[in-house]
Design a protein around this motif. Structure first.
Motif, PDB file in Angstrom:
ATOM      1  N   ALA A 136       0.833  -1.207   0.000  1.00 41.84           N
ATOM      2  CA  ALA A 136       0.000   0.000   0.000  1.00 41.84           C
ATOM      3  C   ALA A 136       0.866   1.255   0.000  1.00 41.84           C
ATOM      4  N   MET A 137       1.920   1.277   0.827  1.00 40.01           N
ATOM      5  CA  MET A 137       2.805   2.458   0.845  1.00 40.01           C
ATOM      6  C   MET A 137       3.474   2.650  -0.505  1.00 40.01           C
ATOM      7  N   GLY A 138       3.922   1.546  -1.109  1.00 36.11           N
ATOM      8  CA  GLY A 138       4.559   1.641  -2.420  1.00 36.11           C
ATOM      9  C   GLY A 138       3.603   2.149  -3.488  1.00 36.11           C
ATOM     10  N   GLU A 139       2.380   1.666  -3.466  1.00 39.53           N
ATOM     11  CA  GLU A 139       1.417   2.084  -4.477  1.00 39.53           C
ATOM     12  C   GLU A 139       0.942   3.519  -4.269  1.00 39.53           C
ATOM     13  N   PHE A 140       0.766   3.925  -3.018  1.00 40.72           N
ATOM     14  CA  PHE A 140       0.378   5.320  -2.777  1.00 40.72           C
ATOM     15  C   PHE A 140       1.497   6.272  -3.208  1.00 40.72           C
ATOM     16  N   SER A 141       2.744   5.833  -3.042  1.00 39.70           N
ATOM     17  CA  SER A 141       3.855   6.706  -3.471  1.00 39.70           C
ATOM     18  C   SER A 141       3.964   6.759  -5.002  1.00 39.70           C
ATOM     19  N   GLN A 142       3.431   5.769  -5.713  1.00 35.82           N
ATOM     20  CA  GLN A 142       3.491   5.709  -7.175  1.00 35.82           C
ATOM     21  C   GLN A 142       2.269   6.332  -7.843  1.00 35.82           C
ATOM     22  N   LEU A 143       1.295   6.819  -7.087  1.00 37.01           N
ATOM     23  CA  LEU A 143       0.045   7.336  -7.654  1.00 37.01           C
ATOM     24  C   LEU A 143       0.268   8.471  -8.646  1.00 37.01           C
TER      25      LEU A 143
ATOM     26  N   SER B 218      -4.999  -2.670  -0.943  1.00 33.78           N
ATOM     27  CA  SER B 218      -3.889  -3.027  -0.048  1.00 33.78           C
ATOM     28  C   SER B 218      -4.047  -2.361   1.314  1.00 33.78           C
ATOM     29  N   ALA B 219      -4.471  -1.100   1.320  1.00 27.60           N
ATOM     30  CA  ALA B 219      -4.679  -0.391   2.590  1.00 27.60           C
ATOM     31  C   ALA B 219      -5.814  -1.045   3.377  1.00 27.60           C
ATOM     32  N   LEU B 220      -6.890  -1.439   2.700  1.00 24.67           N
ATOM     33  CA  LEU B 220      -8.016  -2.106   3.364  1.00 24.67           C
ATOM     34  C   LEU B 220      -7.581  -3.454   3.943  1.00 24.67           C
ATOM     35  N   GLN B 221      -6.793  -4.209   3.176  1.00 22.72           N
ATOM     36  CA  GLN B 221      -6.284  -5.477   3.686  1.00 22.72           C
ATOM     37  C   GLN B 221      -5.414  -5.259   4.926  1.00 22.72           C
ATOM     38  N   THR B 222      -4.564  -4.236   4.888  1.00 24.35           N
ATOM     39  CA  THR B 222      -3.709  -3.941   6.036  1.00 24.35           C
ATOM     40  C   THR B 222      -4.565  -3.643   7.260  1.00 24.35           C
TER      41      THR B 222
ATOM     42  N   SER C  98      -2.696   6.536 -12.389  1.00 21.87           N
ATOM     43  CA  SER C  98      -3.935   6.573 -11.609  1.00 21.87           C
ATOM     44  C   SER C  98      -4.549   5.183 -11.462  1.00 21.87           C
ATOM     45  N   ARG C  99      -4.100   4.232 -12.278  1.00 23.30           N
ATOM     46  CA  ARG C  99      -4.580   2.856 -12.202  1.00 23.30           C
ATOM     47  C   ARG C  99      -4.200   2.215 -10.870  1.00 23.30           C
ATOM     48  N   LEU C 100      -3.139   2.690 -10.248  1.00 24.97           N
ATOM     49  CA  LEU C 100      -2.678   2.123  -8.989  1.00 24.97           C
ATOM     50  C   LEU C 100      -3.555   2.518  -7.790  1.00 24.97           C
ATOM     51  N   LEU C 101      -4.469   3.463  -7.987  1.00 28.31           N
ATOM     52  CA  LEU C 101      -5.322   3.916  -6.887  1.00 28.31           C
ATOM     53  C   LEU C 101      -6.164   2.768  -6.324  1.00 28.31           C
ATOM     54  N   ILE C 102      -6.769   1.966  -7.182  1.00 28.70           N
ATOM     55  CA  ILE C 102      -7.597   0.848  -6.716  1.00 28.70           C
ATOM     56  C   ILE C 102      -6.736  -0.168  -5.977  1.00 28.70           C
ATOM     57  N   ASP C 103      -5.557  -0.482  -6.524  1.00 30.91           N
ATOM     58  CA  ASP C 103      -4.640  -1.409  -5.856  1.00 30.91           C
ATOM     59  C   ASP C 103      -4.209  -0.879  -4.493  1.00 30.91           C
ATOM     60  N   ALA C 104      -3.928   0.420  -4.434  1.00 26.79           N
ATOM     61  CA  ALA C 104      -3.494   1.030  -3.173  1.00 26.79           C
ATOM     62  C   ALA C 104      -4.613   0.970  -2.134  1.00 26.79           C
ATOM     63  N   ILE C 105      -5.847   1.236  -2.559  1.00 28.70           N
ATOM     64  CA  ILE C 105      -6.986   1.198  -1.638  1.00 28.70           C
ATOM     65  C   ILE C 105      -7.221  -0.226  -1.134  1.00 28.70           C
TER      66      ILE C 105
ATOM     67  N   LEU D 201      -9.692 -10.531  -0.296  1.00 30.63           N
ATOM     68  CA  LEU D 201      -9.419  -9.299  -1.054  1.00 30.63           C
ATOM     69  C   LEU D 201      -8.162  -9.414  -1.931  1.00 30.63           C
ATOM     70  N   ILE D 202      -7.453 -10.518  -1.825  1.00 30.61           N
ATOM     71  CA  ILE D 202      -6.317 -10.743  -2.728  1.00 30.61           C
ATOM     72  C   ILE D 202      -6.835 -10.921  -4.160  1.00 30.61           C
ATOM     73  N   ILE D 203      -8.018 -11.499  -4.295  1.00 35.68           N
ATOM     74  CA  ILE D 203      -8.579 -11.762  -5.631  1.00 35.68           C
ATOM     75  C   ILE D 203      -8.765 -10.465  -6.422  1.00 35.68           C
ATOM     76  N   PRO D 204      -9.491  -9.434  -5.907  1.00 37.82           N
ATOM     77  CA  PRO D 204      -9.607  -8.210  -6.708  1.00 37.82           C
ATOM     78  C   PRO D 204      -8.275  -7.495  -6.866  1.00 37.82           C
ATOM     79  N   PHE D 205      -7.394  -7.642  -5.900  1.00 38.50           N
ATOM     80  CA  PHE D 205      -6.081  -7.023  -6.008  1.00 38.50           C
ATOM     81  C   PHE D 205      -5.331  -7.581  -7.206  1.00 38.50           C
ATOM     82  N   VAL D 206      -5.349  -8.905  -7.349  1.00 41.06           N
ATOM     83  CA  VAL D 206      -4.670  -9.573  -8.472  1.00 41.06           C
ATOM     84  C   VAL D 206      -5.375  -9.222  -9.783  1.00 41.06           C
ATOM     85  N   VAL D 207      -6.704  -9.172  -9.796  1.00 40.84           N
ATOM     86  CA  VAL D 207      -7.454  -8.864 -11.013  1.00 40.84           C
ATOM     87  C   VAL D 207      -7.143  -7.468 -11.502  1.00 40.84           C
TER      88      VAL D 207
END
Length: 192
Positions: A127-134, A147-151, A138-145, A183-189
């Motif tokens: 999540a930290m890596g993806e938020f820093s890459q935003l 990952s943050a929710l999983q954390t 902008s595609r990384l926003l969903i992945d970051a969210i 939540l790993i499933i939507p993250f991978v998708v």
């Protein structure tokens, strides 16, 4: 004063006996005296207007001498009851600790505790890596969210299990860990 039903010492303002639940009447409002029979050791109870106690067990009689002996016996009776209550409280506390320890051990053996801790670390780093890459995508926003929710789910699971946060049910930490894993499933998708 003492309950006329069971002999328990009660507060002057009480309407019911805390020991047996009997209703306190005006007759109970008189001061009662409890002494042990010198013959058989049974408990003799009488109100303070009586000058003589009669043992209901062996039939012996004893003259009440108000003074230090009566007060000492009252204190002894109160102390004994208080010690019994404290003993019950300690036993209850031991049982609660044993149940908590048993639940914690079952959680550890199930592997959900380890999964939750490792999942929290990995998802937090992602999540930290993806938020820093935003700013680059902008595609990384969903992945970051996600990952943050999983954390949050994994950390909450650990905090509930450790008792830092009160859990309404014992199964809540396990459910949070499972949802985090799902939540790993939507993250991978969304990642690919």
């Amino acid at each position: 004063m003492f309950c006329s039903n069971c002999g328990e010492k009660i507060e002057d303002s009480s309407s019911f006996c805390k020991n047996c639940g009997a209703k306190i009447t005006n007759n109970d409002k008189t001061e009662r005296v409890q002494l042990k029979c010198k013959e058989c050791g049974g408990v003799m109870t009488a109100d303070s207007s009586n000058k003589t106690l009669h043992c209901p067990y062996c039939g012996s009689s004893e003259v009440i001498v108000y003074g230090d002996a009566v007060e000492v016996e009252r204190i002894r009776n109160d102390t004994y009851k208080e010690m019994e209550y404290k003993k019950w409280e300690r036993e209850d506390e031991k049982e609660r600790k044993a149940e908590k320890k048993k639940a914690d051990e079952a959680y550890r053996k199930s592997g959900f505790g380890v999964v939750a801790i490792i999942g929290a670390i990995i998802c937090g780093i992602i999540a930290m890596g993806e938020f820093s890459q935003l700013r680059y995508s902008s595609r990384l926003l969903i992945d970051a969210i996600i990952s943050a929710l999983q954390t949050i789910l994994f950390v909450s699971s650990v905090l509930f299990r450790k008792g830092v946060i009160k859990s309404p049910t014992q199964s809540l930490p396990t459910i949070l860990t499972l949802v985090g894993l799902i939540l790993i499933i939507p993250f991978v998708v969304f990642a690919y």
